[in-house]
Design an enzyme around this catalytic site. Structure first.
Site, mmCIF file in Angstrom:
data_model
loop_
_atom_site.group_PDB
_atom_site.id
_atom_site.type_symbol
_atom_site.label_atom_id
_atom_site.label_comp_id
_atom_site.label_asym_id
_atom_site.label_seq_id
_atom_site.Cartn_x
_atom_site.Cartn_y
_atom_site.Cartn_z
ATOM 1 N N GLY A 42 0.940 -1.120 0.039
ATOM 2 C CA GLY A 42 -0.043 -0.190 -0.021
ATOM 3 C C GLY A 42 0.710 1.316 0.068
ATOM 4 N N HIS B 237 4.340 2.109 -8.045
ATOM 5 C CA HIS B 237 3.244 1.042 -7.839
ATOM 6 C C HIS B 237 2.488 0.962 -9.333
ATOM 7 C CE1 HIS B 237 4.321 1.611 -3.360
ATOM 8 N NE2 HIS B 237 4.273 0.410 -3.511
ATOM 9 N N MET C 252 11.324 6.642 -6.463
ATOM 10 C CA MET C 252 10.125 6.800 -6.006
ATOM 11 C C MET C 252 9.800 5.688 -4.642
ATOM 12 S SD MET C 252 7.203 8.153 -8.404
ATOM 13 C CE MET C 252 7.326 9.576 -9.208
#
Ligand code: PAF
Length: 283
Positions: free
Chosen positions: A31, A37, A188
């Protein structure tokens, strides 16, 4: 997008996705989704008919002094992002669904788990291998996608899948997806959110120092000099410690003392309380 939190429903829902004969890709995450992602999801969507994403903050991969409680949990926001990317199914179990009472099994991968992040995070890769093995068995995907930012993790997962015969229908079933970088080159990561504005600005020194080290290596400079310069550059930029800065073979992760084909540079460094990792092709 359907969100599923129990194993029985997951099995039925993945079965329903398979009814049309299409392929299923799994994108495991913890998450706190960012563009990196979403790039995994988009790559998976290009390759497979259906994408299953998982969100599970895996307690077994956090050490006792690590940020398990502080790890960002943003299920509502994350599910909105996944739905917008066309994910068919979100698998979001609670810890006791994954590790019910009496749970006793550990998956441990020797060799590639040792050193680098495995050096100062003992048992971290056991936790990763264990949960990924379970996720593969729970979802039974045709293929799975992982970010190359966690290059050692990818090596551990590939070794584990080969060793345990976790065969998936696609020959090249475990896909590494290249690192997504911010405009200033910083890779990131969900952990970038912990950085103050000053620390975030200083973090740009990490990819710059790595690029300089790769340039020096490719110009014939030795590994000792290149890695020494890299450490100095990070300390000058405001990093508190450099946990490791190493040249290794990108496949076997065997340490190298000079540039060789397939060589890769691996760095972990701390700024404030935040540990940033990065890696770059060198050979
Ligand atoms: O890279 C991650 O987010 C995690 O280590 C993973 C692969 C989802 C396992 O918990």
């Amino acid at each position: 997008m359907q969100t599923v939190t129990t194993l029985g429903v997951l099995r039925n829902s993945v079965g329903a996705l398979r009814e049309d004969g299409g392929t299923v890709a799994l994108v495991p995450t913890m998450g706190a989704l960012h563009e990196g992602h979403l790039t995994l999801i988009r790559t998976a969507r290009d390759r497979a008919d259906h994408v299953v994403a998982s969100i599970f903050v895996n307690p077994r991969q956090f050490g006792p002094s690590e940020d398990l409680d502080a790890y960002p949990r943003q299920l509502e926001r994350d599910s909105g992002l996944l739905a917008a990317e066309g994910v068919a199914l979100l698998w979001a179990p609670q810890p006791d669904e994954v590790y019910p009472e009496g749970y006793a099994t550990n998956v441990s991968v020797a060799g590639v788990s040792e050193g680098l992040c495995g050096g100062d995070r003992p048992r971290h890769f056991d936790g990763v291998a264990t949960v990924v093995c379970k996720l593969f068995n729970q979802v039974r995907p045709d293929m799975a996608f992982f970010g190359e930012k966690d290059w050692q993790q990818l090596a551990v997962i590939r070794r584990m899948a080969r060793d345990l015969d976790l065969t998936m229908p696609h020959v090249d079933a475990i896909h590494g997806v290249p690192i997504v970088r911010e405009a200033d080159g910083v890779a990131m990561s969900s952990r970038n959110a912990y950085l103050s504005p000053e620390q975030r600005a200083a973090a740009a020194a990490l990819p710059t120092a790595m690029r300089d080290a790769v340039d020096l290596l490719q110009d014939g400079g030795g590994a000792d000099r290149a890695l020494g310069n890299l450490r100095d550059a990070l300390r000058t930029a405001g990093f508190d410690t450099v946990d490791y800065a190493e040249l290794r073979d990108g496949d076997s992760l065997v340490p190298l003392d000079r540039l060789a084909p397939g060589a890769r540079l691996f760095v972990a460094a701390r700024i404030g309380g935040t540990r940033l990792i990065d890696n770059m092709a060198a050979g």
